[in-house]
Scaffold this active site. Structure first.
Site, PDB file in Angstrom:
ATOM      1  CD  GLN A 190      -0.275  -1.627   2.974  1.00 52.73           C
ATOM      2  OE1 GLN A 190      -0.097  -2.504   2.146  1.00 52.73           O
ATOM      3  NE2 GLN A 190      -0.286  -1.877   4.269  1.00 52.73           N
ATOM      4  CG  ASN A 213       7.144  -7.904   2.727  1.00 51.09           C
ATOM      5  OD1 ASN A 213       6.792  -7.232   1.760  1.00 51.09           O
ATOM      6  ND2 ASN A 213       6.409  -8.030   3.815  1.00 51.09           N
ATOM      7  CB  SER A 236      18.591 -10.396   3.376  1.00 50.10           C
ATOM      8  OG  SER A 236      19.935 -10.142   3.335  1.00 50.10           O
ATOM      9  CD  GLN A 258      21.136 -13.502   4.873  1.00 48.40           C
ATOM     10  OE1 GLN A 258      21.934 -12.572   4.836  1.00 48.40           O
ATOM     11  NE2 GLN A 258      19.846 -13.324   4.716  1.00 48.40           N
ATOM     12  CG  HIS A 261      18.354 -10.984   7.882  1.00 48.65           C
ATOM     13  ND1 HIS A 261      18.026  -9.746   8.362  1.00 48.65           N
ATOM     14  CD2 HIS A 261      19.643 -10.897   7.476  1.00 48.65           C
ATOM     15  CE1 HIS A 261      19.079  -8.941   8.246  1.00 48.65           C
ATOM     16  NE2 HIS A 261      20.074  -9.624   7.709  1.00 48.65           N
ATOM     17  CD  GLU A 326      20.860  -8.783  -0.096  1.00 47.27           C
ATOM     18  OE1 GLU A 326      20.370  -9.785   0.490  1.00 47.27           O
ATOM     19  OE2 GLU A 326      20.674  -7.624   0.305  1.00 47.27           O
ATOM     20  CG  HIS A 327      25.013  -9.847   1.243  1.00 44.18           C
ATOM     21  ND1 HIS A 327      23.739 -10.130   1.680  1.00 44.18           N
ATOM     22  CD2 HIS A 327      25.186  -8.522   1.411  1.00 44.18           C
ATOM     23  CE1 HIS A 327      23.170  -9.017   2.103  1.00 44.18           C
ATOM     24  NE2 HIS A 327      24.026  -8.018   1.956  1.00 44.18           N
ATOM     25  CG  ASP A 360      24.120  -6.536   6.555  1.00 50.44           C
ATOM     26  OD1 ASP A 360      24.109  -6.581   5.315  1.00 50.44           O
ATOM     27  OD2 ASP A 360      23.841  -7.508   7.284  1.00 50.44           O
ATOM     28  CD  GLU A 414      15.524   6.165 -40.378  1.00 52.98           C
ATOM     29  OE1 GLU A 414      14.715   6.924 -39.846  1.00 52.98           O
ATOM     30  OE2 GLU A 414      16.473   5.620 -39.784  1.00 52.98           O
ATOM     31  CG  HIS A 419      13.747  13.526 -40.167  1.00 55.36           C
ATOM     32  ND1 HIS A 419      12.390  13.374 -40.322  1.00 55.36           N
ATOM     33  CD2 HIS A 419      14.018  13.210 -38.877  1.00 55.36           C
ATOM     34  CE1 HIS A 419      11.866  12.974 -39.181  1.00 55.36           C
ATOM     35  NE2 HIS A 419      12.838  12.870 -38.270  1.00 55.36           N
TER      36      HIS A 419
HETATM   37  N1  LIG Z   1      17.819  -6.672  -0.490  1.00 60.12           N
HETATM   38  C1  LIG Z   1      18.126  -5.729   0.339  1.00 60.12           C
HETATM   39  O1  LIG Z   1      18.950  -4.890   0.033  1.00 60.12           O
HETATM   40  C2  LIG Z   1      17.466  -5.661   1.660  1.00 60.12           C
HETATM   41  C3  LIG Z   1      17.853  -4.711   2.595  1.00 60.12           C
HETATM   42  C4  LIG Z   1      17.153  -4.650   3.797  1.00 60.12           C
HETATM   43  C5  LIG Z   1      16.094  -5.519   4.022  1.00 60.12           C
HETATM   44  N2  LIG Z   1      15.773  -6.439   3.083  1.00 60.12           N
HETATM   45  C6  LIG Z   1      14.667  -7.372   3.253  1.00 60.12           C
HETATM   46  O2  LIG Z   1      13.481  -6.649   3.422  1.00 60.12           O
HETATM   47  C7  LIG Z   1      12.537  -7.504   4.028  1.00 60.12           C
HETATM   48  C8  LIG Z   1      11.716  -6.735   5.014  1.00 60.12           C
HETATM   49  O3  LIG Z   1      10.554  -7.455   5.223  1.00 60.12           O
HETATM   50  P1  LIG Z   1       9.592  -7.216   6.435  1.00 60.12           P
HETATM   51  O4  LIG Z   1       8.447  -8.120   6.244  1.00 60.12           O
HETATM   52  O5  LIG Z   1      10.354  -7.296   7.684  1.00 60.12           O
HETATM   53  O6  LIG Z   1       9.150  -5.701   6.319  1.00 60.12           O
HETATM   54  P2  LIG Z   1       8.406  -4.879   5.193  1.00 60.12           P
HETATM   55  O7  LIG Z   1       8.301  -3.507   5.749  1.00 60.12           O
HETATM   56  O8  LIG Z   1       9.028  -5.058   3.884  1.00 60.12           O
HETATM   57  O9  LIG Z   1       6.976  -5.520   5.091  1.00 60.12           O
HETATM   58  C9  LIG Z   1       6.024  -5.378   6.089  1.00 60.12           C
HETATM   59  C10 LIG Z   1       4.712  -4.987   5.458  1.00 60.12           C
HETATM   60  O10 LIG Z   1       4.267  -6.001   4.558  1.00 60.12           O
HETATM   61  C11 LIG Z   1       2.875  -5.998   4.506  1.00 60.12           C
HETATM   62  N3  LIG Z   1       2.383  -7.372   4.589  1.00 60.12           N
HETATM   63  C12 LIG Z   1       2.737  -8.315   5.498  1.00 60.12           C
HETATM   64  N4  LIG Z   1       2.050  -9.441   5.273  1.00 60.12           N
HETATM   65  C13 LIG Z   1       1.228  -9.221   4.231  1.00 60.12           C
HETATM   66  C14 LIG Z   1       0.258 -10.001   3.532  1.00 60.12           C
HETATM   67  N5  LIG Z   1      -0.007 -11.279   3.867  1.00 60.12           N
HETATM   68  N6  LIG Z   1      -0.374  -9.436   2.500  1.00 60.12           N
HETATM   69  C15 LIG Z   1      -0.119  -8.172   2.120  1.00 60.12           C
HETATM   70  N7  LIG Z   1       0.770  -7.387   2.758  1.00 60.12           N
HETATM   71  C16 LIG Z   1       1.437  -7.906   3.787  1.00 60.12           C
HETATM   72  C17 LIG Z   1       2.372  -5.225   5.698  1.00 60.12           C
HETATM   73  O11 LIG Z   1       1.725  -4.065   5.266  1.00 60.12           O
HETATM   74  C18 LIG Z   1       3.612  -4.826   6.458  1.00 60.12           C
HETATM   75  O12 LIG Z   1       3.577  -3.480   6.857  1.00 60.12           O
HETATM   76  C19 LIG Z   1      13.323  -8.647   4.643  1.00 60.12           C
HETATM   77  O13 LIG Z   1      13.044  -9.808   3.920  1.00 60.12           O
HETATM   78  C20 LIG Z   1      14.765  -8.231   4.470  1.00 60.12           C
HETATM   79  O14 LIG Z   1      15.614  -9.314   4.235  1.00 60.12           O
HETATM   80  C21 LIG Z   1      16.432  -6.512   1.921  1.00 60.12           C
HETATM   81 ZN   LIG Z   2      22.115  -8.930   7.088  1.00 54.36          ZN
END
Ligand SMILES: NC(=O)c1ccc[n+]([C@@H]2O[C@H](COP(=O)([O-])OP(=O)(O)OC[C@H]3O[C@@H](n4cnc5c(N)ncnc54)[C@H](O)[C@@H]3O)[C@@H](O)[C@H]2O)c1
Ligand SMILES: [Zn+2]
Length: 430
Positions: A190, A213, A236, A258, A261, A326-327, A360, A414, A419
């Protein structure tokens, strides 16, 4: 933990799943599609409803924006040692961002025309800072500080709130330090939809950045076109590739870091040394017991952790490139040579003394990196992504005259004679 050896009968089949493409599941795509539609059509009202549904928080429209007073109070309330840590990370990230900024340039082409590029920061960008399972204070710095270093005037941040409607004060403090100009307590898909289409409260942005996520990443993909996006940084993951020079305790520690997480984290270790493989397994068992996030760690180790024995390090690199981690932590005698063969990792950490966790939190490059295989087509977040490039062309009469015969050929092929004439006319009237 799953251990795969190249001597196993099904080795090749087992490894096939390493060849990944970043794609969301049908279920996630559907949920996100509904969310994006709701926000696009009903704006703030939908944000309030969805925040109640997904984050169990009851907000009023006027609560959506985090006030400047709240941000200031968060910064003022930060303990000195936390403030120092945030500032240390902020200095590294900002300096790295300034170093990597693109500069305007120009050259003269064969016909004598001056051609070049100019870069301007975007006016208004939207940054997502995750907050579902852990308040990612570091992500505030690793995105917002880079936007600020690039000179973006309006830096909008969305981050989810807890059940009580509050946002972690450490995270708010980091946002304040990094230079966020507007902060909204909205999370998930959203938030992405709100920044792309705009609502009564959140004015639309032109580009959306930041990790999240699966829902957040999918939302970024769905609003692509309405806005541009940085990359697809999802859950991650870490891969370690080591030869016999790898230190088992250090490798195990990075794999466990890792795993904490939690769900969806990928953890993989590849080596050509059977002895090291066994040592890493033992180290993980011993070290793992002492850590606090037991539940997260156990579930990741059970479901998402693979250890692979390959015949040579080159075979290991092939797996790395197919997986696009990623890493990547790379520990090898032939470090430079092997590193040059890695083409898909988001970030590479070289040698036993380079923990991924320093990347990180502190090192300097953004920790916002492509995941889920997206590393094959996206790099990690750069300063450049916050600036929009325009090409510039200036011709003198002479350069125009020299260009004319070549343009004429193109315009004939063309079938676009206007042109050709638009260039030829300069020779007559100027
Ligand atoms: N790749 C990168 O560089 C990097 C860096 C930092 C974090 N991350 C990743 O970001 C992710 C963060 O995830 P998070 O979940 O903690 O936080 P987030 O803020 O990404 O997601 C939470 C939100 O997801 C929504 N949500 C949850 N369940 C849902 C559902 N069933 N349906 C619809 N919406 C839903 C909710 O609105 C909630 O506020 C982690 O997986 C982390 O590994 C990646
Ligand atoms: Zn990490």
């Amino acid at each position: 933990m799953k251990i795969i050896r190249y001597t196993d009968a099904f080795f090749v089949d087992e490894l096939r799943r390493f060849d990944r493409r970043a794609e969301a599941s049908e279920a996630v795509r559907e949920v996100v599609g509904d969310v994006v539609k709701a926000v696009r059509e009903r704006g703030d009202e939908a944000l309030i409803e969805l925040t109640k549904k997904f984050d169990a928080a009851e907000l009023r429209v006027r609560d959506l924006r985090v006030s400047q007073d709240e941000l200031q109070a968060a910064w003022d309330g930060v303990e000195p040692r936390v403030r120092e840590a945030l500032e240390a990370s902020h200095r590294n990230v900002s300096e790295f961002a300034r170093q990597s900024m693109r500069k305007n340039w120009s050259m003269v082409n064969e016909q004598g025309a001056e051609v070049g590029e100019v870069f301007h920061p975007y006016q208004r960008v939207g940054l997502y800072v995750p907050g579902g399972t852990a308040p990612l204070v570091s992500t505030s710095l690793m995105t917002v500080a880079i936007a600020a270093a690039a000179g973006v005037p309006e830096i909008v941040v969305c981050t989810p709130c807890g059940k009580d409607g509050t946002v972690n004060p450490g995270l708010l403090a980091a946002l304040k330090l990094a230079g966020a100009t507007e902060v909204y307590r909205v999370g998930g898909s959203q938030a992405i939809a709100a920044m792309a289409y705009g609502t009564g409260t959140i004015k639309p942005v032109v580009k959306i950045f930041g990790p999240g996520n699966a829902y957040v990443v999918e939302a970024k993909r769905q609003v692509f076109g309405v806005v541009s996006v940085d990359l697809l940084p999802g859950p991650s993951e870490v891969m370690v590739l080591a030869d016999k020079t790898g230190n088992a305790a250090c490798i195990a520690a990075d794999l466990l870091a890792q795993a904490e997480h939690g769900k969806d984290s990928g953890v993989a270790f590849i080596t050509d040394d059977e002895g090291l493989l066994g040592d890493v397994v033992r180290e993980m068992e011993v070290q793992g017991e002492k850590l606090s996030r037991q539940q997260m760690i156990k579930s990741v180790l059970e479901k998402e952790c693979v250890l692979i024995l390959v015949p040579t390090l080159e075979d290991g690199v092939e797996l790395v490139n197919a997986y696009a981690p990623e890493h990547l932590s790379l520990i090898a005698e032939r470090e430079e040579e092997i590193m040059q063969m890695v083409r898909t990792a988001g970030a590479i950490f070289l040698g036993n003394a380079s923990p991924v966790a320093v990347g990180d939190f502190l090192a300097g490059p953004s920790h916002t990196l492509p995941t889920g295989g997206a590393g094959k087509s996206f790099p990690g977040l750069t300063t450049e992504m916050f600036s929009r490039r325009t090409s510039v062309v200036r011709l003198s009469k002479e350069a125009c005259a020299k260009s004319e015969p070549i343009v004429r050929v193109f315009s004939e092929i063309e079938g676009l004679d206007a042109h050709g004439e638009s260039v030829a006319i300069r020779g007559r009237v100027l």
